[in-house]
Design a protein around this motif. Structure first.
Motif, PDB file in Angstrom:
ATOM      1  N   GLU A   2       0.811  -1.205   0.000  1.00  0.00           N
ATOM      2  CA  GLU A   2       0.000   0.000   0.000  1.00  0.00           C
ATOM      3  C   GLU A   2       0.853   1.267   0.000  1.00  0.00           C
ATOM      4  OE1 GLU A   2      -3.133   0.061   2.904  1.00  0.00           O
ATOM      5  OE2 GLU A   2      -3.517  -2.054   2.612  1.00  0.00           O
ATOM      6  N   LEU A  33     -12.128   8.722  -5.128  1.00  0.00           N
ATOM      7  CA  LEU A  33     -12.765   7.427  -5.381  1.00  0.00           C
ATOM      8  C   LEU A  33     -11.918   6.282  -4.828  1.00  0.00           C
ATOM      9  CD1 LEU A  33     -14.116   7.939  -9.001  1.00  0.00           C
ATOM     10  CD2 LEU A  33     -15.436   7.843  -6.881  1.00  0.00           C
ATOM     11  N   PHE A  34     -10.597   6.351  -5.035  1.00  0.00           N
ATOM     12  CA  PHE A  34      -9.703   5.339  -4.478  1.00  0.00           C
ATOM     13  C   PHE A  34      -9.785   5.317  -2.954  1.00  0.00           C
ATOM     14  CE2 PHE A  34      -6.775   5.488  -8.355  1.00  0.00           C
ATOM     15  CZ  PHE A  34      -7.201   4.258  -8.810  1.00  0.00           C
ATOM     16  N   LYS A  36     -12.303   6.318  -1.024  1.00  0.00           N
ATOM     17  CA  LYS A  36     -13.593   5.753  -0.614  1.00  0.00           C
ATOM     18  C   LYS A  36     -13.583   4.241  -0.732  1.00  0.00           C
ATOM     19  CE  LYS A  36     -16.514   9.714  -1.702  1.00  0.00           C
ATOM     20  NZ  LYS A  36     -17.623  10.207  -2.547  1.00  0.00           N
ATOM     21  N   ALA A  37     -12.994   3.716  -1.798  1.00  0.00           N
ATOM     22  CA  ALA A  37     -12.918   2.271  -1.985  1.00  0.00           C
ATOM     23  C   ALA A  37     -12.057   1.635  -0.892  1.00  0.00           C
ATOM     24  CB  ALA A  37     -12.353   1.944  -3.366  1.00  0.00           C
ATOM     25  N   GLU A  38     -10.953   2.266  -0.563  1.00  0.00           N
ATOM     26  CA  GLU A  38     -10.077   1.754   0.487  1.00  0.00           C
ATOM     27  C   GLU A  38     -10.793   1.734   1.829  1.00  0.00           C
ATOM     28  OE1 GLU A  38      -6.719   0.299   2.470  1.00  0.00           O
ATOM     29  OE2 GLU A  38      -7.065   0.460   0.324  1.00  0.00           O
ATOM     30  N   ALA A  40     -14.036   1.619   2.376  1.00  0.00           N
ATOM     31  CA  ALA A  40     -15.090   0.604   2.327  1.00  0.00           C
ATOM     32  C   ALA A  40     -14.497  -0.791   2.520  1.00  0.00           C
ATOM     33  CB  ALA A  40     -15.841   0.690   1.006  1.00  0.00           C
ATOM     34  N   GLU A  41     -13.356  -1.044   1.890  1.00  0.00           N
ATOM     35  CA  GLU A  41     -12.704  -2.348   2.021  1.00  0.00           C
ATOM     36  C   GLU A  41     -12.279  -2.603   3.461  1.00  0.00           C
ATOM     37  OE1 GLU A  41      -8.794  -4.752   0.390  1.00  0.00           O
ATOM     38  OE2 GLU A  41      -9.420  -2.928  -0.632  1.00  0.00           O
ATOM     39  N   ARG A  42     -11.738  -1.587   4.098  1.00  0.00           N
ATOM     40  CA  ARG A  42     -11.322  -1.745   5.498  1.00  0.00           C
ATOM     41  C   ARG A  42     -12.515  -1.986   6.404  1.00  0.00           C
ATOM     42  NH1 ARG A  42      -6.252   2.232   6.751  1.00  0.00           N
ATOM     43  NH2 ARG A  42      -5.004   1.594   4.971  1.00  0.00           N
ATOM     44  N   GLU A  43     -13.606  -1.309   6.140  1.00  0.00           N
ATOM     45  CA  GLU A  43     -14.812  -1.495   6.942  1.00  0.00           C
ATOM     46  C   GLU A  43     -15.341  -2.925   6.798  1.00  0.00           C
ATOM     47  OE1 GLU A  43     -19.243   0.440   7.490  1.00  0.00           O
ATOM     48  OE2 GLU A  43     -17.664   1.637   6.563  1.00  0.00           O
TER      49      GLU A  43
END
Length: 51
Positions: A2, A33-34, A36-38, A40-43
């Motif tokens: 990362e 956008l990246f 937000k995606a990160e 969401a993935e962590r959540e």
């Protein structure tokens, strides 16, 4: 894995900022956008670990 991605992304953002404002603004939208995606993935991983 990362860290290099985010370092490269910040470098790319700086390069785009030098090229012009409209390109920089487009890059900021892509980075958001990246991010937000990160997040969401962590959540999802956090919830999966709690189950």
């Amino acid at each position: 894995m990362e860290r290099p991605f985010w370092q490269a992304t910040s470098s790319l953002t700086a390069d785009l900022a030098e090229q012009g404002a409209s390109v920089f603004e487009a890059a900021i939208l892509i980075l958001l956008l990246f991010l937000k995606a990160e997040l969401a993935e962590r959540e999802v991983r956090s919830i999966a670990n709690q189950i």
